[in-house]
Scaffold this motif. Sequence first.
Motif, short mmCIF file in Angstrom:
data_model
loop_
_atom_site.label_atom_id
_atom_site.label_comp_id
_atom_site.label_asym_id
_atom_site.label_seq_id
_atom_site.Cartn_x
_atom_site.Cartn_y
_atom_site.Cartn_z
N ASP A 1 0.86 -1.19 0.00
CA ASP A 1 0.00 0.00 0.00
C ASP A 1 0.89 1.23 0.00
OD1 ASP A 1 -2.36 -1.52 0.14
OD2 ASP A 1 -2.12 -1.71 2.32
N THR A 2 0.72 2.10 -0.98
CA THR A 2 1.51 3.33 -1.05
C THR A 2 0.65 4.44 -1.64
OG1 THR A 2 3.49 4.36 -1.96
CG2 THR A 2 2.43 2.68 -3.31
N ASP A 3 0.94 5.65 -1.24
CA ASP A 3 0.24 6.82 -1.77
C ASP A 3 0.84 7.31 -3.07
OD1 ASP A 3 -1.43 6.75 0.44
OD2 ASP A 3 -0.13 8.09 1.61
N ASP B 1 6.83 -1.22 0.94
CA ASP B 1 6.51 0.21 1.05
C ASP B 1 7.44 1.00 0.13
OD1 ASP B 1 5.24 2.52 1.93
OD2 ASP B 1 6.75 2.85 3.48
N VAL B 2 6.91 2.08 -0.49
CA VAL B 2 7.70 2.97 -1.34
C VAL B 2 7.52 4.39 -0.82
CG1 VAL B 2 8.07 3.86 -3.66
CG2 VAL B 2 7.42 1.47 -3.35
N GLU B 3 8.65 5.06 -0.56
CA GLU B 3 8.64 6.45 -0.12
C GLU B 3 9.49 7.29 -1.07
OE1 GLU B 3 9.95 6.59 3.88
OE2 GLU B 3 8.24 5.50 4.69
N TRP C 1 14.03 7.15 -4.75
CA TRP C 1 12.90 6.34 -4.31
C TRP C 1 13.40 5.37 -3.25
CZ3 TRP C 1 8.75 8.58 -5.85
CH2 TRP C 1 8.66 9.17 -7.12
#
Length: 880
Positions: free
Chosen positions: A746-748, A785-787, A793
């Motif tokens: 889940d990532t925005d 997770d990806v930020e 990235w």
Amino acid sequence: MQKNRISQQSPIEQYVIAFLLVSSVIFLTFTSWTQKLDNIFYDFYIQNYPLPVPDDIAIIAIDERSLSTLGQWPWRRSVHAELLRQLQPEEAKAIVFDVIFAEPDQLNPAADEAMAAAMQQAGNVFIPIHIRPLSNRNSLEEIAPLKKFSAAAAGVGHVHFELDDDGIARGLYLREGMGKAYWPALSLATLDWSRGKTRSPLRAFVSTTVSPYVNVREDYLMIPFAGGAGSIKAYSYIDVVSGNLPAGTFSNKTVFIGSTAAGLGDFVSTPVSGLSAPMSGVEFHANVFNTLKNRAEISPIPKAWQYLLSVAFVLIVVLVIPRIKPERTLPTLLLVISITLLFSLLTLITFKQWYEPSTAIVGMLIAYPLWTWRRLSQLNRFLFLELAKLAQEPRLKHQAIARQNPSETVDALVFLLQPDAWVLLRDGEVFKADHYEQQQPASTLEDGYWLHEKQASWITYGHQQQHWTIGLFWASPHYKDLKRAYLHRVILPSKVAGLMPLPIAPSERIALRIEQVQDAIMNMREMRRFVSEGFDKMPDGVLVTDPVGGIIFANTHAETLLERPKHSLEGQPLQHILSEVAGKERGHWQQVFSNVLLHGKSHSTELRLQHIDVLLQFGPFMPANPGEAGLILNISNITPFKEEQRKKNETIDFLSHDMRSPLVSQLALLDNLQRTEAPCTNEVIEQIRAHARRSMSLAEQFLQVARAEQVVADSFYECDVIGIICNAQDAMIHRAMQKHISIHFDTDIDEAWLIGNPELLERVFINLLTNAIKYSPDNTAITIDVEESANDWLVSVCDQGYGIDEQELPYIFDKFHRQKKTEMSGDKGAGLGLRYVRVVIDKHLGDIHIESTVGKGTCFKIRLPKMPDNSYFSATISQH
């Protein structure tokens, strides 16, 4: 080789010149002819290195505002008595009047009594004594304060300061008096009193043979001021008398009282104020007190040392000039002069001694022309003889780019840089071209300088009376920045230089000879530079020794490979250096040196240093001069070759063990079936299938790592990390469900673009998810997770598995590395999955690190650079 000397300066000439210079220095010191120049140096030093402004000294100024309020000077003594009464509650440390109280107040005697009473009550008041010429101006007399004031004062001192010939006061005598120096300076009397010393305020009878009309002075000192006029805090007299200042303003301070008003004329020029902004006398004495209090007084250096040091500095010049090159004479002379001035400054600052440097400097300046005429007389003969010798020296034959045919130049550039199109123009017309579409530079070209536009690089220059223009055109962005950076190293002459007429030979005889010798030795300089830089820039380390093995030359790479500074190598026996870096006895090298130096044979050997493998190649060095014979040692870094060999050995071990093991198991099962003629059950088939799958898996992982190591930037393009992770998640979801493990992603972030290879990156995340599923118990979860950061990235893959032991973490990405715990538990792998991950991440200029806790899980954190706005990233990846 013996050097030929054309001439040798006669020692007698040197002694005569030295005698003349020493005599001139002694004469100048004795006559003080250079005193004004010394004063300039001293003033400069004092202005730039003042004392700190004191915060325990204050001035009460008799200024214009006080005069306008209290009336015309002199004021009644009752006014001063009132000032003392105002200061008494302040508990000032000492009160110093720079005001002469020599005559009684005939109109108001009570004012004198009030003044004396106030002084007596204060107990810390100091008043001055004045020495002035008599009416005939040939004799002096002392003007002492009234006896009642002297008796009431804590001390009396003189207020004289010494004016130099230029009218500037740089110091004063600490003791002064008629017939004998019994009066201390007013500041000295105040300081002695504050330190518990007592002095008689009245003149005592002194028996002396000196006339009582002669002013005797002792203990001259110079003052390092605390700044220009107004540096020390001053308060208006009227503000103090009126009580307008805050309480405690003068608490525990030494207070000086005196005139600062322009009309009273009590001003003096100082080194820090000059003639344009003189300092008041009261501030001068406050600076004297501050100097004495801080023990910062400056005294002239003793005369004997003045003579000795000046002569020594001049003799340094006399001894050095004959031994240096003529072009270095003036810089050396200026250097010695600078050292002399610096020495004078250091003695002033450090030892508080004033050394006058001018006599030594004048002596050095006299020395310069005395040596010049002798050298000029030798120069013409020297140049004539050397010109004949240098004409016979060999020349370094090479053709500079500036003299190369433009057609050959553009062909070489096209061969190296491979532009998509190019053109060579001669006087604006196309001389030769390829895929040229009549492009023209958008801006005006400057001769001899490259101009880079979006898709083109241009240069114009002159060659053989013609104007040439080169244009290179780039359609692909790959390497464009690197190619343009390279072009700036291709220096071509400007149009003006290409058409410049030959220079006119100088008519002056010595200048002509110098130019001829310069042309002759230019080739020798180029030869020396070429050889020296060639040796120094060689990819291998090079050491050259003398006939007995002492190192006489070492290039930069030898310094790096041996981890020894070059200066520590030269002059050392080579066998000692090799024994130290290799950890072997000297006897190990005896046979090697014997073969090379005695028998003239070459020898090669491999050696392991601290972190690298090197190949040592020894060879005899036999120049034309037998005295320069020795050996040459070439040191090659073969660590990459050794690493490749190690990888090959690991591959062989892998093929001979890991790949061979399941195949042997399959053959054993088949042989057993054939031997026993037992039926082939499903269980046996599954065993054979499992071994076959393991063999195929190992082969596939091995090929994946090999392909990843061979990947190049040409296969990289714009791709989305979010989509890549989703593909990997879909590929592994079935295997995760078999162990009831959920994969959460889940990532925005909707899109995460970068330059890379999506197939390789997808395999990275598949490998990470495979390990997470394999080494996690049932009914756990895996989180992806990806930020986003400014330039990268940040991707994390975390599980709730068994974790990795801390001692295993440094080696987890090594090729063929497997955890001991997992091997013992039966979950055997090839040790290639995480190696593949590290290789691919490195190829994308990213990094990866692990956070793991045994029994809680492992988290892999990956950083991948974002897609940049220019082509620099692609070029960097290609180099990587």
